[in-house]
Enzyme design. Structure first.
Site, PDB file in Angstrom:
ATOM      1  N   GLY A  56      18.700 -15.502 -18.569  1.00  0.00           N
ATOM      2  CA  GLY A  56      17.862 -15.673 -19.759  1.00  0.00           C
ATOM      3  C   GLY A  56      17.827 -14.370 -20.523  1.00  0.00           C
ATOM      4  N   GLU A  57      16.667 -13.993 -20.993  1.00  0.00           N
ATOM      5  CA  GLU A  57      16.520 -12.768 -21.783  1.00  0.00           C
ATOM      6  C   GLU A  57      15.544 -11.842 -21.053  1.00  0.00           C
ATOM      7  OE1 GLU A  57      18.326 -11.745 -24.277  1.00  0.00           O
ATOM      8  OE2 GLU A  57      17.092  -9.929 -24.188  1.00  0.00           O
ATOM      9  N   SER A  58      16.055 -10.717 -20.552  1.00  0.00           N
ATOM     10  CA  SER A  58      15.248  -9.902 -19.631  1.00  0.00           C
ATOM     11  C   SER A  58      13.996  -9.305 -20.270  1.00  0.00           C
ATOM     12  CB  SER A  58      16.106  -8.813 -18.986  1.00  0.00           C
ATOM     13  OG  SER A  58      16.771  -8.046 -19.944  1.00  0.00           O
ATOM     14  N   CYS A  88      22.236 -12.871 -13.303  1.00  0.00           N
ATOM     15  CA  CYS A  88      22.420 -12.321 -14.648  1.00  0.00           C
ATOM     16  C   CYS A  88      21.147 -11.629 -15.125  1.00  0.00           C
ATOM     17  CB  CYS A  88      22.900 -13.402 -15.605  1.00  0.00           C
ATOM     18  SG  CYS A  88      23.606 -12.698 -17.103  1.00  0.00           S
ATOM     19  N   ARG A 115      23.184  -3.345 -19.122  1.00  0.00           N
ATOM     20  CA  ARG A 115      23.122  -4.655 -19.794  1.00  0.00           C
ATOM     21  C   ARG A 115      24.358  -4.892 -20.646  1.00  0.00           C
ATOM     22  NH1 ARG A 115      17.489  -5.626 -22.747  1.00  0.00           N
ATOM     23  NH2 ARG A 115      18.504  -7.599 -23.189  1.00  0.00           N
ATOM     24  N   ILE A 144      28.158 -14.391 -18.751  1.00  0.00           N
ATOM     25  CA  ILE A 144      27.662 -14.579 -20.124  1.00  0.00           C
ATOM     26  C   ILE A 144      26.823 -13.361 -20.496  1.00  0.00           C
ATOM     27  CG2 ILE A 144      26.326 -16.046 -21.692  1.00  0.00           C
ATOM     28  CD1 ILE A 144      26.748 -18.350 -19.622  1.00  0.00           C
ATOM     29  N   ARG A 145      27.339 -12.518 -21.375  1.00  0.00           N
ATOM     30  CA  ARG A 145      26.671 -11.253 -21.725  1.00  0.00           C
ATOM     31  C   ARG A 145      26.106 -10.586 -20.463  1.00  0.00           C
ATOM     32  NH1 ARG A 145      22.594 -12.960 -23.982  1.00  0.00           N
ATOM     33  NH2 ARG A 145      23.037 -15.096 -24.297  1.00  0.00           N
ATOM     34  N   HIS A 180      26.864 -16.529 -13.214  1.00  0.00           N
ATOM     35  CA  HIS A 180      26.001 -17.731 -13.186  1.00  0.00           C
ATOM     36  C   HIS A 180      26.546 -18.840 -12.275  1.00  0.00           C
ATOM     37  CE1 HIS A 180      23.327 -16.746 -16.637  1.00  0.00           C
ATOM     38  NE2 HIS A 180      24.369 -16.056 -17.052  1.00  0.00           N
ATOM     39  N   GLU A 182      25.050 -21.247 -11.030  1.00  0.00           N
ATOM     40  CA  GLU A 182      24.403 -22.531 -11.316  1.00  0.00           C
ATOM     41  C   GLU A 182      25.148 -23.323 -12.389  1.00  0.00           C
ATOM     42  OE1 GLU A 182      23.503 -19.607 -12.237  1.00  0.00           O
ATOM     43  OE2 GLU A 182      22.699 -19.644 -14.276  1.00  0.00           O
TER      44      GLU A 182
HETATM   45  N1  GLN Z   1      22.068 -10.068 -21.734  1.00  0.00           N
HETATM   46  C1  GLN Z   1      20.908 -10.721 -21.191  1.00  0.00           C
HETATM   47  C2  GLN Z   1      19.807  -9.700 -20.911  1.00  0.00           C
HETATM   48  O1  GLN Z   1      20.075  -8.523 -20.895  1.00  0.00           O
HETATM   49  C3  GLN Z   1      21.275 -11.467 -19.916  1.00  0.00           C
HETATM   50  C4  GLN Z   1      22.202 -12.587 -20.251  1.00  0.00           C
HETATM   51  C5  GLN Z   1      22.130 -13.744 -19.310  1.00  0.00           C
HETATM   52  O2  GLN Z   1      21.234 -13.872 -18.447  1.00  0.00           O
HETATM   53  N2  GLN Z   1      23.047 -14.655 -19.476  1.00  0.00           N
HETATM   54  O3  GLN Z   1      18.672 -10.078 -20.725  1.00  0.00           O
END
Ligand code: GLN
Length: 216
Positions: A56-58, A88, A115, A144-145, A180, A182
């Site tokens: 998600g978004e940390s 992630c 990150r 993913i990122r 990921h 999942e």
């Molecule tokens: N780039 C996101 C972060 O720094 C993490 C990306 C992800 O969980 N797919 O929060």
């Protein structure tokens, strides 16, 4: 490595459900043969035998952990032995430090993460990743990122590397993957985490101190 029938029915896996790909982890756990549910409150947290912090978004999740007063109880349970798996964003949230940023984290594993480390051209990629603890067949790892683990303490075991950087690590009861699992049909990482949960709950039972905390 699949969980044994009977024992797995008594195991309760929680997925931190403040933001991110919660449903995908719940579905993957079901595919691995164990039920899982979202964790949104302290009471939910007290009931689980293992916890996943999803992608998600940390920065958002750190704010929500503070708002819902979940950060401290989560730290306490994990320090007392609750098995935890960050994927992630979850890896960033549980790390000791984020390299180059003043970003608060929970500090539950001795790693410093970078990150969005794999660069723009690799914002998303599926990589056939060798993970020896899962067997000879490489794992279809979706990034993913994703962060990578830039530094790790001596107690941290590296379980997989991409481009010379750790992307799956374990320190005692804490597991992190910067990809990921999942999002793929392959449930081997979920099964690996379940084996950590079963070990912890059997050790707790043997010592007569159930790992789960009952809520009043
Ligand atoms: N780039 C996101 C972060 O720094 C993490 C990306 C992800 O969980 N797919 O929060």
């Amino acid at each position: 490595m699949a969980p044994k029938a009977g024992i797995s029915e008594r195991i309760s896996i929680g997925v931190l459900a403040l933001q991110g790909d919660v449903d995908e982890h719940i579905a993957a756990m079901r595919r691995a043969g164990v039920s899982a549910a979202g964790v949104k409150t302290r009471a939910d947290l007290a009931r689980v035998d293992g916890l996943i912090v999803p992608g998600g978004e940390s920065t958002t999740v750190m704010k929500l952990l503070a708002r819902f007063e979940l950060g401290k109880p989560l730290q306490e349970r994990v320090r007392a032995g609750l098995p935890l798996w960050g994927t992630c964003m979850g890896t960033i949230v549980v790390a000791r430090e984020v390299v180059g940023l003043e970003q608060p984290t929970l500090g539950l594993i001795d790693i410093a993460v970078r990150r969005n480390a794999f660069g723009r051209q690799n914002d998303s990629a599926e990589v056939a990743l060798p993970i020896p603890v899962l067997g000879a067949e490489p794992f279809p790892a979706i990034f993913i990122r994703a962060p990578w683990i830039e530094r790790q303490g001596r107690g941290v075991q590296s379980l997989a590397e991409r481009d010379g950087h750790s992307v799956m690590v374990r320190e005692r009861n804490v597991l992190c993957t910067s990809f990921h699992p999942e999002l793929t049909a392959d449930t081997r990482v979920h099964e690996y985490f379940l084996s950590m949960v079963l070990e912890a709950s059997q050790a707790g039972r043997a010592a007569g101190i159930g790992n789960r905390q009952d809520v009043a």
